[in-house]
Design an enzyme around this catalytic site. Structure first.
Site, PDB file in Angstrom:
ATOM      1  N   TYR A  62       0.855  -1.191   0.000  1.00 52.62           N
ATOM      2  CA  TYR A  62       0.000   0.000   0.000  1.00 52.62           C
ATOM      3  C   TYR A  62       0.887   1.236   0.000  1.00 52.62           C
ATOM      4  CZ  TYR A  62      -3.499   3.446   0.861  1.00 52.62           C
ATOM      5  OH  TYR A  62      -4.313   4.557   0.715  1.00 52.62           O
ATOM      6  N   GLU A  79       1.133 -36.237  29.273  1.00 52.34           N
ATOM      7  CA  GLU A  79       0.112 -35.298  28.777  1.00 52.34           C
ATOM      8  C   GLU A  79      -1.181 -36.000  28.383  1.00 52.34           C
ATOM      9  OE1 GLU A  79       2.694 -31.507  27.131  1.00 52.34           O
ATOM     10  OE2 GLU A  79       1.828 -32.887  25.654  1.00 52.34           O
ATOM     11  N   ASP A  81      14.551   8.130   5.282  1.00 51.44           N
ATOM     12  CA  ASP A  81      13.320   8.154   4.487  1.00 51.44           C
ATOM     13  C   ASP A  81      13.585   7.862   3.018  1.00 51.44           C
ATOM     14  OD1 ASP A  81      11.435   8.608   6.398  1.00 51.44           O
ATOM     15  OD2 ASP A  81      11.186  10.745   6.016  1.00 51.44           O
ATOM     16  N   SER A 136       2.997   9.444  11.026  1.00 47.63           N
ATOM     17  CA  SER A 136       4.438   9.506  11.278  1.00 47.63           C
ATOM     18  C   SER A 136       4.753  10.268  12.561  1.00 47.63           C
ATOM     19  CB  SER A 136       5.135  10.176  10.093  1.00 47.63           C
ATOM     20  OG  SER A 136       6.525  10.033  10.195  1.00 47.63           O
ATOM     21  N   HIS A 185       4.419  15.821   7.196  1.00 51.35           N
ATOM     22  CA  HIS A 185       3.792  14.601   6.671  1.00 51.35           C
ATOM     23  C   HIS A 185       2.267  14.707   6.710  1.00 51.35           C
ATOM     24  CE1 HIS A 185       6.367  11.365   5.372  1.00 51.35           C
ATOM     25  NE2 HIS A 185       7.238  11.633   6.325  1.00 51.35           N
ATOM     26  N   HIS A 206       0.277 -40.080  20.393  1.00 47.57           N
ATOM     27  CA  HIS A 206       1.617 -39.512  20.237  1.00 47.57           C
ATOM     28  C   HIS A 206       2.675 -40.534  20.695  1.00 47.57           C
ATOM     29  CE1 HIS A 206      -0.436 -35.707  19.690  1.00 47.57           C
ATOM     30  NE2 HIS A 206       0.711 -35.055  19.552  1.00 47.57           N
ATOM     31  N   GLN A 240     -10.734   0.717   1.055  1.00 47.88           N
ATOM     32  CA  GLN A 240     -11.156  -0.193  -0.015  1.00 47.88           C
ATOM     33  C   GLN A 240      -9.983  -0.947  -0.625  1.00 47.88           C
ATOM     34  OE1 GLN A 240     -11.530   3.120   0.021  1.00 47.88           O
ATOM     35  NE2 GLN A 240     -11.222   4.068  -1.976  1.00 47.88           N
ATOM     36  N   ASN A 295      -2.969   6.376   6.699  1.00 44.84           N
ATOM     37  CA  ASN A 295      -3.617   7.145   7.764  1.00 44.84           C
ATOM     38  C   ASN A 295      -4.288   6.191   8.760  1.00 44.84           C
ATOM     39  OD1 ASN A 295      -5.999   6.273   6.539  1.00 44.84           O
ATOM     40  ND2 ASN A 295      -6.320   8.205   5.457  1.00 44.84           N
ATOM     41  N   GLU A 312       8.868   6.126  16.559  1.00 48.38           N
ATOM     42  CA  GLU A 312       9.105   5.544  15.238  1.00 48.38           C
ATOM     43  C   GLU A 312      10.510   5.924  14.761  1.00 48.38           C
ATOM     44  OE1 GLU A 312       7.253   5.855  10.705  1.00 48.38           O
ATOM     45  OE2 GLU A 312       6.877   7.430  12.169  1.00 48.38           O
ATOM     46  N   HIS A 313      10.783   7.214  14.744  1.00 49.62           N
ATOM     47  CA  HIS A 313      12.105   7.733  14.393  1.00 49.62           C
ATOM     48  C   HIS A 313      12.720   8.365  15.634  1.00 49.62           C
ATOM     49  CE1 HIS A 313       9.639   8.175  10.642  1.00 49.62           C
ATOM     50  NE2 HIS A 313      10.668   7.532  10.134  1.00 49.62           N
ATOM     51  N   GLN A 317       9.132  15.918   9.715  1.00 51.55           N
ATOM     52  CA  GLN A 317       8.080  14.952  10.054  1.00 51.55           C
ATOM     53  C   GLN A 317       6.730  15.640  10.230  1.00 51.55           C
ATOM     54  OE1 GLN A 317       8.325  11.370  10.180  1.00 51.55           O
ATOM     55  NE2 GLN A 317       9.940  12.260   8.937  1.00 51.55           N
TER      56      GLN A 317
END
Length: 430
Positions: free
Chosen positions: A124, A410, A356, A233, A258, A415, A186, A209, A322-323, A255
């Site tokens: 994506y 068990e 980036d 971000s 963004h 087994h 979608q 998003n 994140e960064h 940042q």
């Protein structure tokens, strides 16, 4: 920006709260679109593309002619920059390959692990106000190195029904097998269920998003894996008087531009630096083309003063950025001790923008505190680790008794029998 001095640890969670909506606010919308795409396929995709992107067209798939036109329209200078970035990303991700791991755990018992590519992956790529062709490189390059057979890219169309030429150029350069003009919830639904045009994939990658983030999380309920819950971000910088204030401000703004829901934070042991950076932000922001976006993000951001590096580190690990940019006289302390961060940038001449675009590391990273339990995208993200074992007669004799005892304890008699029959067969041969 909001200045905060010496916050008490009990207030950190509130201070560091991300400016995001709760899942409940958008989950109903996501579920509704998922149900419709699952039921109606391309018809639902067309409906929501028209509704959200304001465009309609007959064919969702990008044609070869569109790709050729895009290649022609991308400036030579940009092509060269993309190629340089691709080369560095390839080098870093090829270096992440690991060989088969093999060991004889006990005489006659051979175990090994091999990595195999995920056959079908969906990428994506956000479009909107900032078409992220760089993300194509970050996802398609390791997918190619891993050997994924089908690499399906979805990106929202613009108002003319087209995808940004640089996105198409990068996708073609990196061997993407199918490109589709569809974005948002979608797109994730289409990759989850498959439609007449969109292939169903096994794993979905890419930032987006909050709606895309929730859609990816919902996809996991239908047997599709995701890279991570990557949302808006974020950047945290720790800096002291050894940092260049103009550089710090530029990184914060990089940042902030963004999106309005991005968050940037400066943590410092210097009140002077905080004041100077705040002034620099206002100066630099005035000339930014995306000033309005940056201003709204800055309004959600923080300038935090703490007394020493130890407190700063504890706060940073609590946030899990994140960064994470480190620019202090004591860089090694942070480098050695940081526990929760997606990607770390060190020193005055290491802007977050390098990661980036072109240094080689991947920029698809965990946000919203998920750096505490998720890694950023890497070569292994596109592979599965499979284990193998081969046991000889001597091997089953060496471990057979232990298996029988454990299986019986068990209460799993079948087994035990699977081993007992083999052991008896070996004894009968003697």
């Amino acid at each position: 920006m909001n200045k905060i001095y010496n916050p008490k640890p009990e207030t950190w969670s509130a201070i560091l709260e991300r400016p995001t909506k709760t899942v409940d606010d958008i989950e109903l919308t996501v579920k509704e679109i998922f149900k419709e795409v699952q039921k109606k396929g391309d018809a639902a995709i067309a409906k929501y593309t028209s509704m959200f992107d304001g465009v309609t067209f007959e064919n969702l798939e990008v044609s070869n002619q569109e790709i050729e036109t895009a290649i022609t329209n991308v400036p030579v200078e940009l092509k060269e920059a993309i190629q340089l970035a691709k080369n560095n990303i390839e080098k870093f991700h090829v270096a992440q390959r690991t060989n088969r791991v093999e060991i004889e755990t006990i005489e006659g018992v051979n175990c090994w692990q091999e990595k195999r590519p995920i056959q079908k992956v969906g990428l994506y790529i956000p479009g909107g106000t900032a078409p992220l062709f760089s993300t194509v490189l970050m996802l398609a390059v390791p997918a190619s190195i891993a050997g994924c057979k089908e690499v399906v890219l979805c990106s929202p169309p613009d108002k003319t029904g087209n995808i940004n030429p640089a996105i198409l150029y990068a996708a073609n350069l990196c061997g993407v097998t199918k490109i589709l003009k569809v974005g948002g919830i979608q797109a994730i639904a289409g990759l989850t269920f498959g439609t007449q045009t969109i292939p169903k994939v096994f794993k979905i990658f890419g930032p987006g998003n909050q709606f895309v983030t929730v859609a990816k999380q919902l996809a996991t309920q239908f047997g599709v894996a995701i890279d991570m819950p990557a949302g808006p971000s974020e950047l945290l910088i720790v800096a002291d008087d050894t940092a260049v204030p103009a550089f710090v401000a530029s990184d914060l703004l990089s940042q902030a531009e963004h999106g309005t829901d991005s968050q940037v934070i400066l943590v410092s042991t210097s009140k002077k630096l905080i004041d100077t950076v705040e002034e620099e932000i206002q100066i630099q922001m005035e000339v930014l083309p995306r000033k309005e976006i940056a201003e709204k993000a800055i309004a959600n951001s923080k300038l935090i003063y703490v007394e020493n590096d130890k407190i700063a580190l504890e706060l940073i690990n609590e946030y899990g950025p994140e960064h994470f940019i480190v620019c202090t006289a004591n860089d090694d302390f942070y480098i050695d001790s940081i526990e929760n961060a997606g990607s770390v940038f060190i020193g005055n001449y290491t802007p977050e923008s390098a990661g980036d675009y072109a240094s080689g590391t991947n920029h698809t990273l965990p946000t919203n505190g998920y750096a505490k339990n998720y890694s950023g995208v890497n070569l292994d993200s596109f592979t599965k680790s499979m284990t193998f074992q081969k046991i000889s007669k001597a091997g089953i004799q060496n471990i057979g008794k232990a298996i029988e005892i454990m299986a019986e304890a068990e209460g799993l008699q079948a087994h035990k029998n699977a081993v007992s029959l083999r052991l008896k067969s070996i004894e009968d041969e003697k």
